[in-house]
Motif scaffolding. Structure first.
Motif, mmCIF file in Angstrom:
data_model
loop_
_atom_site.group_PDB
_atom_site.id
_atom_site.type_symbol
_atom_site.label_atom_id
_atom_site.label_comp_id
_atom_site.label_asym_id
_atom_site.label_seq_id
_atom_site.Cartn_x
_atom_site.Cartn_y
_atom_site.Cartn_z
ATOM 1 N N LEU A 72 6.578 10.175 -4.732
ATOM 2 C CA LEU A 72 5.936 8.924 -4.312
ATOM 3 C C LEU A 72 6.908 7.751 -4.358
ATOM 4 O O LEU A 72 6.907 6.899 -3.467
ATOM 5 C CB LEU A 72 4.710 8.647 -5.181
ATOM 6 C CG LEU A 72 3.549 9.621 -4.974
ATOM 7 C CD1 LEU A 72 2.490 9.422 -6.047
ATOM 8 C CD2 LEU A 72 2.963 9.491 -3.576
ATOM 9 N N GLU A 125 -0.974 16.352 -4.107
ATOM 10 C CA GLU A 125 -1.588 17.492 -4.791
ATOM 11 C C GLU A 125 -0.631 18.678 -4.701
ATOM 12 O O GLU A 125 -0.060 18.935 -3.644
ATOM 13 C CB GLU A 125 -2.912 17.862 -4.123
ATOM 14 C CG GLU A 125 -3.945 16.762 -4.157
ATOM 15 C CD GLU A 125 -4.467 16.469 -5.547
ATOM 16 O OE1 GLU A 125 -4.635 17.432 -6.328
ATOM 17 O OE2 GLU A 125 -4.683 15.286 -5.854
ATOM 18 N N GLY A 145 -1.451 8.162 -0.912
ATOM 19 C CA GLY A 145 -1.931 7.630 -2.175
ATOM 20 C C GLY A 145 -1.653 8.547 -3.346
ATOM 21 O O GLY A 145 -1.484 8.090 -4.477
ATOM 22 N N SER A 146 -1.609 9.845 -3.087
ATOM 23 C CA SER A 146 -1.347 10.813 -4.146
ATOM 24 C C SER A 146 -0.806 12.101 -3.528
ATOM 25 O O SER A 146 -0.850 12.276 -2.307
ATOM 26 C CB SER A 146 -2.619 11.109 -4.946
ATOM 27 O OG SER A 146 -3.574 11.730 -4.107
ATOM 28 N N ARG A 159 3.733 6.332 2.866
ATOM 29 C CA ARG A 159 3.460 6.966 1.569
ATOM 30 C C ARG A 159 1.969 7.260 1.389
ATOM 31 O O ARG A 159 1.135 6.379 1.564
ATOM 32 C CB ARG A 159 3.919 6.048 0.445
ATOM 33 C CG ARG A 159 3.698 6.615 -0.949
ATOM 34 C CD ARG A 159 4.055 5.610 -2.031
ATOM 35 N NE ARG A 159 5.395 5.106 -1.876
ATOM 36 C CZ ARG A 159 5.755 3.834 -2.057
ATOM 37 N NH1 ARG A 159 4.876 2.930 -2.429
ATOM 38 N NH2 ARG A 159 7.004 3.464 -1.894
ATOM 39 N N ALA A 207 5.408 14.505 -8.930
ATOM 40 C CA ALA A 207 4.797 13.595 -7.967
ATOM 41 C C ALA A 207 5.380 12.190 -8.065
ATOM 42 O O ALA A 207 5.506 11.499 -7.053
ATOM 43 C CB ALA A 207 3.284 13.545 -8.175
#
Length: 127
Positions: A51, A64, A61-62, A59, A47
């Motif tokens: 990112l 998965e 935020g996270s 972009r 990740a």
């Protein structure tokens, strides 16, 4: 002595001479090389690289990852611009995946932009 591992992006090069340095922070010289490193990052669930190479304007935020999903093969179908002296580029690809007994592919035309020495993924149209 262990054999060098083949790069997950299937460029034909070893991981150490292909996507490995990019995942460790080296800048991609072209939009296609960034696309290949991002496929490798998805296949390795990295990740941080995804990112870091995603343009700030789009972009998330996270990210998965589904542990059951395995990215198996990348095929570059087309590219427009995205060279070392370009500011923008487009890479069309098909990424093949496997999830349990299911198999499929993701077909996308991805847009990239270069800011200074760094290429960034902006967004893409899934076909």
């Amino acid at each position: 002595m262990t054999e060098p591992s083949r790069c997950p992006c299937l460029s034909g090069n070893t991981f150490e001479s292909c996507c490995g340095p990019l995942l460790q922070g080296a800048p991609a010289p072209t939009a296609e090389r960034l696309m290949r490193s991002r496929f490798t990052a998805f296949s390795l669930a990295d990740a941080g690289h995804l990112l870091r190479t995603w343009h700030p304007s789009t972009r998330p935020g996270s990210i998965e990852f589904d542990p059951e999903l395995s990215w198996r093969r990348l095929v570059i179908l087309d590219r427009a611009a995205g060279g070392p002296f370009d500011r923008v580029g487009v890479v069309e690809f098909e990424a093949h995946w496997r999830q349990g007994a299911e198999r499929g592919s993701l077909h996308e035309r991805s847009r990239f932009v270069r800011d200074g020495r760094e290429w960034y993924y902006v967004d893409g149209d899934v076909e």
